[in-house]
Design a protein around this motif. Structure first.
Motif, PDB file in Angstrom:
ATOM      1  N   THR A   1      -1.744   4.489  -2.971  1.00  0.00           N
ATOM      2  CA  THR A   1      -2.490   3.246  -2.797  1.00  0.00           C
ATOM      3  C   THR A   1      -1.746   2.388  -1.776  1.00  0.00           C
ATOM      4  O   THR A   1      -0.553   2.613  -1.504  1.00  0.00           O
ATOM      5  N   PRO A   2      -2.394   1.393  -1.182  1.00  0.00           N
ATOM      6  CA  PRO A   2      -1.687   0.517  -0.235  1.00  0.00           C
ATOM      7  C   PRO A   2      -0.452  -0.149  -0.845  1.00  0.00           C
ATOM      8  O   PRO A   2       0.577  -0.283  -0.166  1.00  0.00           O
ATOM      9  N   VAL A   3      -0.551  -0.533  -2.120  1.00  0.00           N
ATOM     10  CA  VAL A   3       0.588  -1.168  -2.779  1.00  0.00           C
ATOM     11  C   VAL A   3       1.742  -0.178  -2.920  1.00  0.00           C
ATOM     12  O   VAL A   3       2.906  -0.498  -2.632  1.00  0.00           O
ATOM     13  N   ASP A   4       1.425   1.048  -3.356  1.00  0.00           N
ATOM     14  CA  ASP A   4       2.471   2.060  -3.519  1.00  0.00           C
ATOM     15  C   ASP A   4       3.058   2.458  -2.162  1.00  0.00           C
ATOM     16  O   ASP A   4       4.262   2.721  -2.054  1.00  0.00           O
ATOM     17  N   LEU A   5       2.216   2.520  -1.129  1.00  0.00           N
ATOM     18  CA  LEU A   5       2.697   2.897   0.197  1.00  0.00           C
ATOM     19  C   LEU A   5       3.662   1.850   0.735  1.00  0.00           C
ATOM     20  O   LEU A   5       4.718   2.184   1.293  1.00  0.00           O
TER      21      LEU A   5
ATOM     22  N   GLU B   1      -2.162  -6.644   4.040  1.00  0.00           N
ATOM     23  CA  GLU B   1      -3.140  -7.528   4.651  1.00  0.00           C
ATOM     24  C   GLU B   1      -4.541  -7.027   4.324  1.00  0.00           C
ATOM     25  O   GLU B   1      -4.874  -5.876   4.638  1.00  0.00           O
ATOM     26  N   GLU B   2      -5.327  -7.872   3.696  1.00  0.00           N
ATOM     27  CA  GLU B   2      -6.707  -7.527   3.333  1.00  0.00           C
ATOM     28  C   GLU B   2      -6.756  -6.183   2.600  1.00  0.00           C
ATOM     29  O   GLU B   2      -7.561  -5.304   2.895  1.00  0.00           O
ATOM     30  N   GLU B   3      -5.848  -6.049   1.636  1.00  0.00           N
ATOM     31  CA  GLU B   3      -5.776  -4.869   0.763  1.00  0.00           C
ATOM     32  C   GLU B   3      -5.446  -3.580   1.511  1.00  0.00           C
ATOM     33  O   GLU B   3      -5.753  -2.484   1.050  1.00  0.00           O
ATOM     34  N   GLN B   4      -4.814  -3.699   2.678  1.00  0.00           N
ATOM     35  CA  GLN B   4      -4.354  -2.541   3.432  1.00  0.00           C
ATOM     36  C   GLN B   4      -2.860  -2.689   3.715  1.00  0.00           C
ATOM     37  O   GLN B   4      -2.352  -3.799   3.887  1.00  0.00           O
ATOM     38  N   CYS B   5      -2.163  -1.551   3.762  1.00  0.00           N
ATOM     39  CA  CYS B   5      -0.748  -1.564   4.124  1.00  0.00           C
ATOM     40  C   CYS B   5      -0.632  -1.542   5.642  1.00  0.00           C
ATOM     41  O   CYS B   5      -1.249  -0.704   6.315  1.00  0.00           O
TER      42      CYS B   5
END
Length: 234
Positions: free
Chosen positions: A10-14, A87-91
């Motif tokens: 996920t973006p958070v994990d990345l 940013e905007e739910e993207q890594c």
């Protein structure tokens, strides 16, 4: 060798993975998947959304490879700061340098794999291949020419022609590196002298050094070399 690997993170994990790996600066980072790449600096460019492999080495250098071709689509031989933000739910990976001011921005849209590899042993180096391959290899490993040397630019255009490698040594002095795959002649020494003079006129004060990288040098060229304030690497 494999320290950590994430599949379809996920973006958070990345972001958490990137920050862990970037903090230690002791591993090779690879991230593969769908992304958008933009560059801001001496020019501005944006690569369309596509599948890319992003590589960050222990020295902070960044390479972004497309599905085809040997040469990276985008690269930073030197970075002063690399970080990852959401940013905007993207890594988003941000790689910047201060001199010159440049920023590479990678927005990860759909990552399939992220991994950190421990490549601690540095094997010996034997140079073979073409002059273009020689340039690419020495640009990636300038310490083979001189410890502390860092490459600022490749194929830099000046009034007298194109400089193979434009670098800076450990003392902060600008260095012009001329590469010759075969035996260096007197013409090569003269050519390097013109490049050094061109750079000196641009930077003004301070010493500009010249390094001729070649497997050997002719007698007349060696005599010309003794009359100049340059270095020979082979």
């Amino acid at each position: 060798m494999l320290r950590e690997q994430l599949l379809a993170p996920t973006p958070v994990d990345l972001r958490a993975f990137l920050m862990r790996a970037l903090r230690t600066r002791d591993c090779l980072i690879q991230v593969g998947g769908l992304a958008e790449v933009s560059y801001h600096g001496r020019a501005a460019s944006t690569a369309e959304v596509g599948s890319y492999l992003v590589m960050i080495k222990r020295d902070g250098s960044l390479q972004i490879h497309a599905p085809k071709g040997v040469k990276p689509m985008n690269w930073q031989p030197k970075t002063d700061e690399i970080t990852a933000v959401l940013e905007e739910e993207q890594c988003v990976l941000l790689a910047s340098r201060r001199s010159p001011m440049e920023l590479v921005r990678v927005t990860f849209l759909d990552v399939q794999m992220a991994q950190a590899l421990e490549l601690n042993e540095e094997a010996g180096f034997l140079l073979t291949g073409s002059e273009a391959q020689m340039q690419e290899t020495l640009a990636a490993h300038p310490e083979l020419i001189e410890p502390g040397l860092r490459v600022l630019n490749r194929e830099l255009l000046v009034e007298s022609g194109g400089i193979d490698l434009y670098a800076q040594d450990a003392q902060g002095r600008f260095v012009v590196v001329e590469l010759k795959r075969g035996r260096a002649t007197q013409d090569a020494v003269s050519q390097l002298g013109r490049y050094v003079a061109s750079v000196q006129r641009v930077v003004g004060t301070g010493v500009v050094r010249g390094i001729l990288a070649a497997p050997s040098i002719t007698g007349p060229a060696r005599k010309s070399w003794k009359d100049g304030d340059w270095s020979l690497w082979k």
